[in-house]
Scaffold this motif. Structure first.
Motif, PDB file in Angstrom:
ATOM      1  N   LEU A 102       0.865  -1.177   0.000  1.00  0.00           N
ATOM      2  CA  LEU A 102       0.000   0.000   0.000  1.00  0.00           C
ATOM      3  C   LEU A 102       0.901   1.227   0.000  1.00  0.00           C
ATOM      4  O   LEU A 102       1.625   1.489   0.961  1.00  0.00           O
ATOM      5  N   GLN A 103       0.871   1.978  -1.109  1.00  0.00           N
ATOM      6  CA  GLN A 103       1.807   3.085  -1.320  1.00  0.00           C
ATOM      7  C   GLN A 103       1.121   4.416  -1.036  1.00  0.00           C
ATOM      8  O   GLN A 103      -0.020   4.640  -1.418  1.00  0.00           O
ATOM      9  N   LEU A 104       1.844   5.330  -0.350  1.00  0.00           N
ATOM     10  CA  LEU A 104       1.239   6.516   0.252  1.00  0.00           C
ATOM     11  C   LEU A 104       1.365   7.788  -0.588  1.00  0.00           C
ATOM     12  O   LEU A 104       1.462   8.888  -0.040  1.00  0.00           O
ATOM     13  N   GLY A 105       1.336   7.667  -1.899  1.00  0.00           N
ATOM     14  CA  GLY A 105       1.284   8.854  -2.750  1.00  0.00           C
ATOM     15  C   GLY A 105       2.627   9.244  -3.337  1.00  0.00           C
ATOM     16  O   GLY A 105       3.685   8.843  -2.874  1.00  0.00           O
ATOM     17  N   ASP A 106       2.569  10.108  -4.391  1.00  0.00           N
ATOM     18  CA  ASP A 106       3.729  10.379  -5.234  1.00  0.00           C
ATOM     19  C   ASP A 106       4.301   9.059  -5.739  1.00  0.00           C
ATOM     20  O   ASP A 106       5.510   8.811  -5.682  1.00  0.00           O
ATOM     21  N   PHE A 107       3.395   8.237  -6.226  1.00  0.00           N
ATOM     22  CA  PHE A 107       3.772   6.950  -6.796  1.00  0.00           C
ATOM     23  C   PHE A 107       4.642   7.147  -8.029  1.00  0.00           C
ATOM     24  O   PHE A 107       5.676   6.500  -8.202  1.00  0.00           O
ATOM     25  N   TRP A 139      -2.256   2.278  -4.437  1.00  0.00           N
ATOM     26  CA  TRP A 139      -1.659   3.564  -4.084  1.00  0.00           C
ATOM     27  C   TRP A 139      -2.700   4.672  -4.034  1.00  0.00           C
ATOM     28  O   TRP A 139      -3.683   4.657  -4.767  1.00  0.00           O
ATOM     29  N   VAL A 140      -2.473   5.610  -3.119  1.00  0.00           N
ATOM     30  CA  VAL A 140      -3.250   6.844  -3.076  1.00  0.00           C
ATOM     31  C   VAL A 140      -2.461   7.903  -3.835  1.00  0.00           C
ATOM     32  O   VAL A 140      -1.232   7.842  -3.920  1.00  0.00           O
ATOM     33  N   GLY A 195       2.827  10.010   3.569  1.00  0.00           N
ATOM     34  CA  GLY A 195       4.136  10.270   2.986  1.00  0.00           C
ATOM     35  C   GLY A 195       4.365  11.770   2.917  1.00  0.00           C
ATOM     36  O   GLY A 195       4.171  12.490   3.894  1.00  0.00           O
ATOM     37  N   HIS A 196       4.788  12.263   1.743  1.00  0.00           N
ATOM     38  CA  HIS A 196       4.868  13.671   1.387  1.00  0.00           C
ATOM     39  C   HIS A 196       5.986  14.457   2.070  1.00  0.00           C
ATOM     40  O   HIS A 196       6.677  15.229   1.413  1.00  0.00           O
ATOM     41  N   HIS A 197       6.167  14.292   3.367  1.00  0.00           N
ATOM     42  CA  HIS A 197       7.154  15.111   4.067  1.00  0.00           C
ATOM     43  C   HIS A 197       8.542  14.486   4.080  1.00  0.00           C
ATOM     44  O   HIS A 197       9.476  15.059   4.643  1.00  0.00           O
TER      45      HIS A 197
END
Length: 264
Positions: free
Chosen positions: A39-44, A70-71, A216-218
């Motif tokens: 399960l991937q948390l974005g910016d795939f 993924w989101v 994710g993101h940060h």
């Protein structure tokens, strides 16, 4: 909503940014851990120029017998993504083993309800070109938050951005100060917009009365507790593609509890 999908071991993965080597390393790591799903948390890394990345990811997933969900993050090609059909089960099929989870998509593993809430603000917006490598659909909107809350409670929030007020990020980003007083390379207006986005994520987390948030993101791995309106919420942030696997992945069970592997 999925009711009968048996998931006992799940590997969460941070930002991949279309980095093929980093993505393949996560897939191999997941296989070695005998997980049921990634399960991937974005910016795939869903970009029109990223077809080679997607083909290689799909091939490795197929070889390992795994799926990747993924989101969306803020760095995705939303013009291409949003025209793809959403299937009867609520997901977007990107390839045979890759699925996008639209904002507000819910599923159940055992007794635990999960909800997807992608999106974030690109603080480097001024260095990007709209319609090429920046898209205005990147933000989770207030209307989307309202809709997700209206759908009822959820135990786990799988997001790209963090909720506002997490002590670790508050210190890291100097959010105790007004945006114009922070020592940052990014414009004040962008920092204010980013804060507002995190405020929306927090409203969502409180509105669904979540127990845990994964994001994710940060680009930094941490674990902290947010004192939310409905009680304490555990928040887990993951690193990005340039980080060691230990910083950009997290092994959990279907109820969102971290699993610590013990060497025998």
């Amino acid at each position: 909503m999925f009711v009968d999908l048996p998931v006992e071991r799940l590997l969460l993965a941070g930002d991949m940014h279309g980095n093929t080597g980093a993505a393949l390393a996560v897939i191999d790591h997941a296989a070695a851990l005998h997980v049921d799903l990634i399960l991937q948390l974005g910016d795939f890394g869903f970009w029109r120029q990223g077809q080679k990345f997607l083909r290689k990811v799909e091939a490795r997933l197929a070889a390992r017998g795994l799926e990747l969900w993924w989101v969306d993050g803020n760095h995705e090609d939303f013009d291409r993504l949003n025209v793809l059909p959403v299937g009867p089960d609520g997901r977007r099929r990107i390839s045979d083993h890759v699925w996008h989870l639209p904002r507000g998509f819910r599923w159940r593993w055992g007794d635990t309800v999960w909800v997807a809430a992608g999106g974030a603000v690109s603080v480097d917006r001024n260095y990007r070109t709209e319609g090429v490598d920046w898209f205005p659909q990147e933000e989770l909107t207030g209307a989307e938050v309202d809709r997700i809350i209206a759908d009822g409670p959820a135990d786990m929030v799988v997001a790209h951005d963090a909720p506002l007020g997490v002590p670790f990020l508050r210190r890291l980003l100097h959010q105790e100060l007004p945006a114009w007083r922070r020592e940052s390379a990014w414009p004040t207006g962008v920092l204010m917009r980013s804060d507002e986005h995190q405020r929306r994520v927090r409203r969502l987390v409180e509105g669904v009365q979540a127990k845990r948030v994964f994001h994710g993101h940060h680009h930094i791995a941490y674990r902290d507790v947010l004192d939310a309106g409905h009680g304490q919420v555990e928040v887990f942030g993951l690193g990005m593609d340039a980080d060691p696997l230990s910083a950009r992945t997290l092994l959990v069970d279907g109820d969102g509890w971290p699993i610590v592997e013990v060497d025998e």
